[in-house]
Motif scaffolding. Sequence first.
Motif, PDB file in Angstrom:
ATOM      1  N   GLN A 136      65.757 122.415  63.743  1.00  0.00           N
ATOM      2  CA  GLN A 136      66.358 122.429  65.069  1.00  0.00           C
ATOM      3  C   GLN A 136      65.914 123.642  65.881  1.00  0.00           C
ATOM      4  O   GLN A 136      65.701 123.550  67.092  1.00  0.00           O
ATOM      5  N   LYS A 137      65.771 124.781  65.228  1.00  0.00           N
ATOM      6  CA  LYS A 137      65.261 125.956  65.936  1.00  0.00           C
ATOM      7  C   LYS A 137      63.842 125.704  66.424  1.00  0.00           C
ATOM      8  O   LYS A 137      63.482 126.048  67.550  1.00  0.00           O
ATOM      9  N   LYS A 138      63.035 125.112  65.566  1.00  0.00           N
ATOM     10  CA  LYS A 138      61.651 124.821  65.937  1.00  0.00           C
ATOM     11  C   LYS A 138      61.605 123.886  67.136  1.00  0.00           C
ATOM     12  O   LYS A 138      60.826 124.087  68.076  1.00  0.00           O
ATOM     13  N   LEU A 139      62.453 122.874  67.122  1.00  0.00           N
ATOM     14  CA  LEU A 139      62.507 121.929  68.232  1.00  0.00           C
ATOM     15  C   LEU A 139      62.996 122.606  69.500  1.00  0.00           C
ATOM     16  O   LEU A 139      62.418 122.437  70.579  1.00  0.00           O
ATOM     17  N   PHE A 140      64.049 123.395  69.381  1.00  0.00           N
ATOM     18  CA  PHE A 140      64.639 124.056  70.547  1.00  0.00           C
ATOM     19  C   PHE A 140      63.637 124.960  71.250  1.00  0.00           C
ATOM     20  O   PHE A 140      63.517 124.957  72.472  1.00  0.00           O
ATOM     21  N   PHE A 141      62.893 125.749  70.471  1.00  0.00           N
ATOM     22  CA  PHE A 141      61.997 126.732  71.067  1.00  0.00           C
ATOM     23  C   PHE A 141      60.608 126.194  71.381  1.00  0.00           C
ATOM     24  O   PHE A 141      59.772 126.920  71.909  1.00  0.00           O
ATOM     25  N   ASN A 142      60.349 124.926  71.070  1.00  0.00           N
ATOM     26  CA  ASN A 142      59.038 124.352  71.376  1.00  0.00           C
ATOM     27  C   ASN A 142      59.095 123.148  72.303  1.00  0.00           C
ATOM     28  O   ASN A 142      58.052 122.686  72.770  1.00  0.00           O
ATOM     29  N   LEU A 143      60.298 122.647  72.577  1.00  0.00           N
ATOM     30  CA  LEU A 143      60.413 121.418  73.356  1.00  0.00           C
ATOM     31  C   LEU A 143      59.860 121.582  74.768  1.00  0.00           C
ATOM     32  O   LEU A 143      59.110 120.731  75.258  1.00  0.00           O
ATOM     33  N   ARG A 144      60.215 122.665  75.441  1.00  0.00           N
ATOM     34  CA  ARG A 144      59.726 122.858  76.814  1.00  0.00           C
ATOM     35  C   ARG A 144      58.202 122.959  76.848  1.00  0.00           C
ATOM     36  O   ARG A 144      57.555 122.423  77.746  1.00  0.00           O
ATOM     37  N   ARG A 145      57.633 123.660  75.881  1.00  0.00           N
ATOM     38  CA  ARG A 145      56.177 123.799  75.832  1.00  0.00           C
ATOM     39  C   ARG A 145      55.505 122.450  75.603  1.00  0.00           C
ATOM     40  O   ARG A 145      54.488 122.130  76.238  1.00  0.00           O
ATOM     41  N   MET A 146      56.079 121.649  74.710  1.00  0.00           N
ATOM     42  CA  MET A 146      55.518 120.331  74.431  1.00  0.00           C
ATOM     43  C   MET A 146      55.619 119.420  75.650  1.00  0.00           C
ATOM     44  O   MET A 146      54.688 118.676  75.967  1.00  0.00           O
ATOM     45  N   LYS A 147      56.750 119.483  76.351  1.00  0.00           N
ATOM     46  CA  LYS A 147      56.913 118.666  77.555  1.00  0.00           C
ATOM     47  C   LYS A 147      55.903 119.070  78.623  1.00  0.00           C
ATOM     48  O   LYS A 147      55.350 118.223  79.322  1.00  0.00           O
ATOM     49  N   SER A 148      55.656 120.365  78.732  1.00  0.00           N
ATOM     50  CA  SER A 148      54.678 120.843  79.707  1.00  0.00           C
ATOM     51  C   SER A 148      53.285 120.330  79.373  1.00  0.00           C
ATOM     52  O   SER A 148      52.528 119.911  80.256  1.00  0.00           O
ATOM     53  N   ARG A 149      52.950 120.343  78.105  1.00  0.00           N
ATOM     54  CA  ARG A 149      51.634 119.876  77.674  1.00  0.00           C
ATOM     55  C   ARG A 149      51.451 118.388  77.968  1.00  0.00           C
ATOM     56  O   ARG A 149      50.355 117.922  78.269  1.00  0.00           O
ATOM     57  N   LEU A 150      52.555 117.636  77.888  1.00  0.00           N
ATOM     58  CA  LEU A 150      52.500 116.190  78.117  1.00  0.00           C
ATOM     59  C   LEU A 150      52.798 115.818  79.570  1.00  0.00           C
ATOM     60  O   LEU A 150      52.817 114.627  79.905  1.00  0.00           O
ATOM     61  N   ASP A 151      53.046 116.833  80.419  1.00  0.00           N
ATOM     62  CA  ASP A 151      53.456 116.584  81.808  1.00  0.00           C
ATOM     63  C   ASP A 151      54.690 115.692  81.862  1.00  0.00           C
ATOM     64  O   ASP A 151      54.816 114.814  82.721  1.00  0.00           O
ATOM     65  N   ALA A 152      55.606 115.930  80.937  1.00  0.00           N
ATOM     66  CA  ALA A 152      56.809 115.092  80.827  1.00  0.00           C
ATOM     67  C   ALA A 152      57.990 115.793  81.484  1.00  0.00           C
ATOM     68  O   ALA A 152      58.921 116.248  80.818  1.00  0.00           O
ATOM     69  N   PHE A 153      57.973 115.873  82.804  1.00  0.00           N
ATOM     70  CA  PHE A 153      59.030 116.576  83.513  1.00  0.00           C
ATOM     71  C   PHE A 153      59.904 115.640  84.341  1.00  0.00           C
ATOM     72  O   PHE A 153      60.629 116.073  85.224  1.00  0.00           O
ATOM     73  N   GLU A 154      59.829 114.343  84.056  1.00  0.00           N
ATOM     74  CA  GLU A 154      60.667 113.415  84.805  1.00  0.00           C
ATOM     75  C   GLU A 154      62.135 113.625  84.428  1.00  0.00           C
ATOM     76  O   GLU A 154      62.460 114.074  83.338  1.00  0.00           O
ATOM     77  N   ASP A 155      63.029 113.303  85.378  1.00  0.00           N
ATOM     78  CA  ASP A 155      64.455 113.423  85.113  1.00  0.00           C
ATOM     79  C   ASP A 155      64.882 112.379  84.086  1.00  0.00           C
ATOM     80  O   ASP A 155      64.266 111.325  83.939  1.00  0.00           O
TER      81      ASP A 155
END
Length: 217
Positions: A136-155
């Motif tokens: 869960q820590k790994k997910l919490f601290f990497n989720l934003r970076r992964m979303k940025s890499r995938l351009d996944a910023f939709e609401d």
Amino acid sequence: MAARSNVPATIPALGSEAGLNRYLAEIKKFPILQPEQEFMLAKRFQEHGDTEAAAQLVTSHLRLVAKIAMGYRGYGLPTSELISEGNIGLMQGVKKFEPDRGFRLATYAMWWIRASIQEYILRSWSLVKMGTTAAQKKLFFNLRRMKSRLDAFEDGDLRPEHVTKIATDLGVAETDVVSMNRRMAMGGDTSLNVPMREDGEGQWQDWLQDDAPLQDK
């Protein structure tokens, strides 16, 4: 070998966000140590408990703490508090540093600084003591970076293909990716009673472990 004393608090006052620029200017006045200087100071602290040597080790690395703390500004917490927590980690790193191992203090202390900041963020987001802590820590601290890499910023929820990609890359369950994304979208002060999964079962408080011993009834 003499027992090590506690690292003295020689850090300039940080205070609130209003004093952040002044603090950053103040810590730039402390010189960066050369490898030989750092080694000798660390040996003095390790072998003789020389608190003045420890103070120089701490102050020479305050800029490192500030730099690391700046990387965590996206979690909605005051930068001054992130730096303060990082400074605590730095002092722990100095206290446990073993110069004879051949690496620089910055390399060693970086782990302590990040760990201290991350624990503070987790506490602030009410995500501490989660059952699957490492994942869960790994997910919490990497989720934003992964979303940025995938351009996944939709609401709203992530697309299924993005969920699958993130879960696979981070080695976590897809349901955890969906839940964490919703949690972070709602902010750190969201109630722990918010449902975790689409079926409405399970709540954030269910992830928290109670480490207290059971009481006899």
